[in-house]
Design an enzyme around this catalytic site. Sequence first.
Site, PDB file in Angstrom:
ATOM      1  CG  ASP A  88      -0.406  -0.244   2.414  1.00  0.00           C
ATOM      2  OD1 ASP A  88      -0.032   0.887   3.110  1.00  0.00           O
ATOM      3  OD2 ASP A  88      -0.428  -0.887   2.888  1.00  0.00           O
ATOM      4  CG  ASP A 157       3.714  -2.903   6.015  1.00  0.00           C
ATOM      5  OD1 ASP A 157       2.534  -2.884   7.359  1.00  0.00           O
ATOM      6  OD2 ASP A 157       3.758  -1.810   5.855  1.00  0.00           O
ATOM      7  CB  THR A 159      -0.894 -10.515   5.041  1.00  0.00           C
ATOM      8  OG1 THR A 159      -0.110 -11.592   5.239  1.00  0.00           O
ATOM      9  CG2 THR A 159      -1.457  -9.125   3.534  1.00  0.00           C
TER      10      THR A 159
END
Length: 289
Positions: A88, A157, A159
Amino acid sequence: MTLDIWFTEKHKDQQGISVKVKNVLYSGQSDFQKIDVIDTEAFGKVLLLDELFMTTEKDEFFYHEMISHIPLLAHRCPERVLVIGGGDGGTIREVLNHPSVKEVVLCEIDKAVIDVSIKYFPSIACRLDDPRVKINIEDAVEYIKKQKNSFDVVLIDSTDPLGPGVGLFTEDFYTNVKNSLKEGGVMAAQTESPIACQKEFQLINALLNKVFSVVKPYFAPVPTYPGAYWSWTFCSMGVLPEINNENLAIELEKTAIYYNREIHKAVFAIPNYVKRLIENKDTVIPGCN
Ligand code: SPD
């Protein structure tokens, strides 16, 4: 007639986090996971992966400021940084606020997450086109095996430990991360909720303690994550998570939404039951895990 549509992230079929949906902006299936973008009044646009909250326009700052500023400010001079996952772009955006950084490698398994984020989350993915950013679409489990003595800071970072994220929570993977660090290097990983994911938190902590000599969990709210209270863990082979660059910390706190020097110290305070989890005693909040 107006429809009252809500999305609920179900957590272990026992509890959930719900948000009222204004619109579904995108729904797709990549090679790795289901990707959805919903628009909400409460949190703005929300990125869901496999129907789990990953990031939202309104609360992303807690997570991204915590995963980046704490480890980068502890390093004596971070120049080369690896972000694992993080498609993201929120972590990259914060890393680039550290002026010593010359290169950030983003190792993301799923290009679709990057493409969707650039299209729907311009305030989060806004620095993925910075010339210091090198995007590598690859499974980090394989990528990290090839990196030796390469990075000043590694940020995991990821999930949750489900689906494509499972391999990022193993002793082998953490060992390879350690080997990818230069002398004096540090790493920080997202390490789940010490309220809603106590067993996962406990297991990850035990694995990290097998690999690193300094293992310091830290905590902050993330309203859209299970338990609304999240953890990251700072690890190194000797460097402590203290502010090494006071002037930069002062500069960052002028614009940061959550981070400041008091927070940098306070996030390392560990509640008693979490200390017991770390010592591998039984979980002590029945019904929460
Ligand atoms: N339960 C959600 C955990 C997600 C952690 N990673 C979020 C990615 C934000 N950049």
